[in-house]
Scaffold this active site. Sequence first.
Site, short mmCIF file in Angstrom:
data_model
loop_
_atom_site.label_atom_id
_atom_site.label_comp_id
_atom_site.label_asym_id
_atom_site.label_seq_id
_atom_site.Cartn_x
_atom_site.Cartn_y
_atom_site.Cartn_z
CB CYS A 121 -0.92 -0.02 1.22
SG CYS A 121 -2.12 1.33 1.26
CB CYS A 122 3.82 2.21 2.06
SG CYS A 122 3.15 2.39 3.73
CB CYS A 204 -2.19 7.20 5.88
SG CYS A 204 -1.43 7.52 4.27
CB CYS A 207 -1.15 3.78 8.98
SG CYS A 207 -1.81 2.65 7.73
CB CYS A 232 6.09 4.48 4.34
SG CYS A 232 7.04 5.97 3.97
#
Length: 242
Positions: A121-122, A204, A207, A232
């Site tokens: 995702c990162c 984010c 997170c 990340c």
Amino acid sequence: MSIDKLDLELLNNEYKDKSPFEIIKYVYDKIGASRVVLASSLSIEDQLLTDILLKIDSKARIFFIDTGRHFQSTYDLMERTMRRYHFKYEVYTPESQDLEPLIREYGPNLFYQSVDLRKKCCEIRKVKPLKRVLATVDGWICGLRREQSVTRENINIFEWDYNHSIYKVNPIAFWTEDMVWEYIKKENIPYNSLYDKGFRSIGCQPCTRAVKPGEDVRSGRWWWEDPDKKECGLHIQNKTVE
């Protein structure tokens, strides 16, 4: 460019006691204003560097990666900062062709499922957009500090970024959090309201949480993971300067 990779150790020794203003001015003089960019996540560190950089050059390049999952207070701060300094961020976002199949396959909260999926995702929301902007410069300025976490305790002011083949500059690498706040207050620099609610490192929204008493600065980021995995991918190097 006239900075020699082989001279980074000497350069770090020479500038270890210099101010962020002097460090950034040196980078500007050596690399050139149009070929240097400041990475901003709207953290207190990046707000400090934004203030310094725009005092040096009102047309400085400052970029923000909009992952699409930030807190509303981060976007509010972004607008306040633009009004305060009369400038516009370069904004980079994830590519839809990368993001859409990821969410379709694993759902919107995939980062809680495993470290690998969180890093994926990162990579899509942060790392790939970063590559696009760094392809346009010879050096980037970051607000990293050694005190922030175990993954950053060995950073230097001047580094060679092997991932992107450019120079990486951390002007406040040796600053403490108290030193940053002292500058923020002195210069009346706008900052994210979440800092007043116990947050000390803001990324984010899904997170990031507030930090508990006694925890380190970045303990609220990906709090469900081991401390030595909490990056990340923006600042992970495949090779370090020897």
